[in-house]
Design a protein around this motif. Structure first.
Motif, mmCIF file in Angstrom:
data_model
loop_
_atom_site.group_PDB
_atom_site.id
_atom_site.type_symbol
_atom_site.label_atom_id
_atom_site.label_comp_id
_atom_site.label_asym_id
_atom_site.label_seq_id
_atom_site.Cartn_x
_atom_site.Cartn_y
_atom_site.Cartn_z
ATOM 1 N N GLY A 31 53.175 26.234 28.510
ATOM 2 C CA GLY A 31 51.846 25.690 28.967
ATOM 3 C C GLY A 31 51.760 25.799 30.390
ATOM 4 N N LEU A 32 50.488 25.624 30.917
ATOM 5 C CA LEU A 32 50.304 25.703 32.287
ATOM 6 C C LEU A 32 50.364 24.474 33.242
ATOM 7 C CD1 LEU A 32 48.730 27.141 34.607
ATOM 8 C CD2 LEU A 32 46.501 26.451 33.425
ATOM 9 N N THR A 33 51.025 24.612 34.202
ATOM 10 C CA THR A 33 51.152 23.285 35.164
ATOM 11 C C THR A 33 50.324 23.355 36.332
ATOM 12 O OG1 THR A 33 53.436 23.289 34.379
ATOM 13 C CG2 THR A 33 52.695 22.157 36.232
ATOM 14 N N ARG A 184 46.179 30.255 31.023
ATOM 15 C CA ARG A 184 46.891 29.639 29.667
ATOM 16 C C ARG A 184 47.132 30.645 28.636
ATOM 17 N NH1 ARG A 184 45.041 24.181 28.666
ATOM 18 N NH2 ARG A 184 45.371 24.920 26.484
ATOM 19 N N SER A 185 46.607 31.934 28.652
ATOM 20 C CA SER A 185 46.906 32.780 27.576
ATOM 21 C C SER A 185 48.321 33.469 28.031
ATOM 22 C CB SER A 185 45.962 33.872 27.534
ATOM 23 O OG SER A 185 45.767 34.987 28.360
ATOM 24 N N LEU A 186 48.731 33.666 29.457
ATOM 25 C CA LEU A 186 49.898 34.122 29.828
ATOM 26 C C LEU A 186 50.875 33.010 29.551
ATOM 27 C CD1 LEU A 186 49.138 35.185 33.252
ATOM 28 C CD2 LEU A 186 50.061 36.736 31.449
ATOM 29 N N ALA A 187 50.543 31.740 29.618
ATOM 30 C CA ALA A 187 51.496 30.524 29.121
ATOM 31 C C ALA A 187 51.787 30.562 27.770
ATOM 32 C CB ALA A 187 50.952 29.327 29.750
ATOM 33 N N ASP A 188 50.703 30.914 27.064
ATOM 34 C CA ASP A 188 50.962 31.001 25.570
ATOM 35 C C ASP A 188 51.942 32.311 25.283
ATOM 36 O OD1 ASP A 188 49.025 29.057 25.015
ATOM 37 O OD2 ASP A 188 47.498 30.303 24.634
ATOM 38 N N ASP A 189 51.839 33.373 25.977
ATOM 39 C CA ASP A 189 52.687 34.466 25.856
ATOM 40 C C ASP A 189 53.997 34.184 26.328
ATOM 41 O OD1 ASP A 189 50.569 35.727 24.975
ATOM 42 O OD2 ASP A 189 50.282 37.089 26.748
ATOM 43 N N GLY A 190 54.298 32.919 26.850
ATOM 44 C CA GLY A 190 55.971 32.621 27.307
ATOM 45 C C GLY A 190 56.023 32.747 28.736
ATOM 46 N N TRP A 205 42.207 21.377 32.941
ATOM 47 C CA TRP A 205 42.273 22.404 31.809
ATOM 48 C C TRP A 205 43.899 22.954 31.584
ATOM 49 C CZ3 TRP A 205 38.462 24.274 28.523
ATOM 50 C CH2 TRP A 205 37.418 23.909 28.889
ATOM 51 N N ALA A 206 44.659 22.238 32.366
ATOM 52 C CA ALA A 206 45.926 22.483 32.471
ATOM 53 C C ALA A 206 46.675 21.927 31.275
ATOM 54 C CB ALA A 206 46.764 22.414 33.749
ATOM 55 N N ASP A 207 47.801 22.116 30.734
ATOM 56 C CA ASP A 207 48.703 21.219 30.087
ATOM 57 C C ASP A 207 49.521 20.183 30.737
ATOM 58 O OD1 ASP A 207 48.349 22.971 27.595
ATOM 59 O OD2 ASP A 207 48.991 24.213 28.992
ATOM 60 N N ARG A 216 56.128 13.682 48.754
ATOM 61 C CA ARG A 216 56.607 13.272 47.734
ATOM 62 C C ARG A 216 55.941 13.415 46.050
ATOM 63 N NH1 ARG A 216 57.352 9.809 51.878
ATOM 64 N NH2 ARG A 216 59.444 9.324 52.305
ATOM 65 N N LEU A 217 56.608 13.466 45.146
ATOM 66 C CA LEU A 217 55.975 13.698 43.682
ATOM 67 C C LEU A 217 55.651 12.327 43.499
ATOM 68 C CD1 LEU A 217 55.853 16.021 41.891
ATOM 69 C CD2 LEU A 217 58.108 15.191 40.848
ATOM 70 N N ALA A 218 54.199 12.104 43.360
ATOM 71 C CA ALA A 218 53.563 10.630 43.160
ATOM 72 C C ALA A 218 53.834 10.673 41.381
ATOM 73 C CB ALA A 218 52.436 10.682 43.454
ATOM 74 N N ALA A 219 53.604 11.854 40.788
ATOM 75 C CA ALA A 219 53.609 11.784 39.349
ATOM 76 C C ALA A 219 53.773 13.188 38.829
ATOM 77 C CB ALA A 219 52.223 11.054 38.792
ATOM 78 N N ALA A 220 54.224 13.427 37.347
ATOM 79 C CA ALA A 220 54.198 14.692 36.911
ATOM 80 C C ALA A 220 54.601 14.287 35.464
ATOM 81 C CB ALA A 220 55.486 15.551 37.240
ATOM 82 N N GLY A 221 53.568 14.918 34.652
ATOM 83 C CA GLY A 221 53.501 14.978 33.002
ATOM 84 C C GLY A 221 52.292 15.610 32.613
ATOM 85 N N PRO A 222 51.948 15.087 31.442
ATOM 86 C CA PRO A 222 50.744 15.649 30.632
ATOM 87 C C PRO A 222 49.574 15.053 31.424
ATOM 88 C CG PRO A 222 52.145 14.472 29.088
ATOM 89 C CD PRO A 222 52.843 14.407 30.364
ATOM 90 N N VAL A 223 48.518 16.098 31.162
ATOM 91 C CA VAL A 223 47.338 15.905 32.309
ATOM 92 C C VAL A 223 46.874 14.416 32.096
ATOM 93 C CG1 VAL A 223 45.070 16.394 32.552
ATOM 94 C CG2 VAL A 223 46.817 18.443 31.997
#
Ligand SMILES: Nc1ncnc2c1ncn2[C@@H]1O[C@H](COP(=O)(O)OP(=O)(O)OP(=O)(O)O)[C@@H](O)[C@H]1O
Length: 258
Positions: A31-33, A184-190, A205-207, A216-223
């Motif tokens: 997926g796309l980050t 996204r299609s590149l991410a689909d290709d691995g 539109w990212a995953d 600092r990293l305030a949060a990370a995870g699904p959109v």
């Protein structure tokens, strides 16, 4: 081919100023980050660490569990492609030549261009929507057109990891969405893809989203878990609304000054 890219306790100091304060981030290999955060929050600094061009003050960047900085430059370039601010050296080249720069890590020491290199570079221009300008001088292109050609050079590199700093900079609304669809299609290709983005609706539109605030990293995870109205309001010091877009049904972010 997928690659596992992660940081562990990553600290970056420049001239005695701490810019990243111990980042622990595993970039999802599917997926796309999107990497988001206010101006000066450390996005470009983090991306430069993920590509290995700069070394950390403390902590580590890991590629498939090993220290990224232990890899030679050429080996890193075979694995990781970068799209960032343009280099002056590109200006004297045609667009096809810029795309061919992406083949360099795969070429022999003499750097001669094979028929296969040319085919891959032409395919990359096509995929990035830039083939019409193949023989044009890169310097003659508009900002948005250049952005597509630089993306083509990264595609020609055939990386397992693609790192992009504001790839939609200069792009119009349609071209921005096309770029996100391509990523996204590149991410689909691995391919593992991480892109710094300013537009939070585009980031929707990212995953996955990683949100930086003050180094600092305030949060990370699904959109949907990261881009909440409360968190956006707190990190950007705005009023925020997050809801399904009436046209697309996807997450849309609107903001206003407090
Ligand atoms: N040499 C330096 N000395 C002091 N501070 C620096 C230096 N280089 C960068 N910084 C600071 O590091 C912080 C992070 O910069 P960085 O470019 O990574 O942020 P960013 O999130 O990419 O910002 P933007 O969204 O504006 O592009 C900024 O506050 C910047 O001023």
């Amino acid at each position: 081919m997928s690659g596992g890219l992660a940081t562990q306790g990553l600290v970056v100091e420049v001239d005695g100023t701490r810019i990243l304060h111990g980042i622990d981030l595993a970039v999802p290999s599917t997926g796309l980050t999107a990497l988001v955060g206010p101006n000066g929050s450390g996005k470009s600094t983090l991306l430069r660490q993920l590509t290995g061009v700069e070394s950390p003050t403390a902590g580590a960047v890991l590629l498939d569990g090993g220290d990224l900085h232990a890899l030679g430059r050429r080996e890193r370039a075979r694995r990781i492609a970068v799209v960032e601010q343009e280099a002056a050296s590109e200006l004297a080249l045609t667009c096809l030549e810029v795309a061919l720069l992406g083949r360099m890590p795969h070429q022999g020491l003499l750097g001669s261009t094979s028929r296969e290199d040319r085919r891959v570079a032409e395919d990359a221009l096509e995929r990035a929507g830039a083939s019409a300008w193949a023989d044009r001088s890169f310097a003659s292109l508009s900002g948005g057109e250049r952005q597509r050609v630089r993306l083509a050079a990264a595609l020609a590199q055939e990386p397992s990891i693609l790192v992009l700093d504001e790839p939609t900079n200069h792009l119009d609304v349609r071209a921005s969405l096309e770029t996100i669809a391509l990523l996204r299609s590149l991410a689909d290709d691995g391919v593992t893809v991480i892109a710094a983005l300013h537009d939070l609706t585009l980031a929707g539109w990212a995953d996955h989203v990683a949100l930086l605030a003050d180094g600092r990293l305030a949060a990370a995870g699904p959109v949907a878990e990261v881009l909440t109205a409360e968190r956006i309001a707190a990190v950007y010091d705005v009023r925020a609304h997050v809801g399904p877009d009436p046209l697309t049904g996807r997450l849309a972010v609107t903001v206003a000054l407090p």
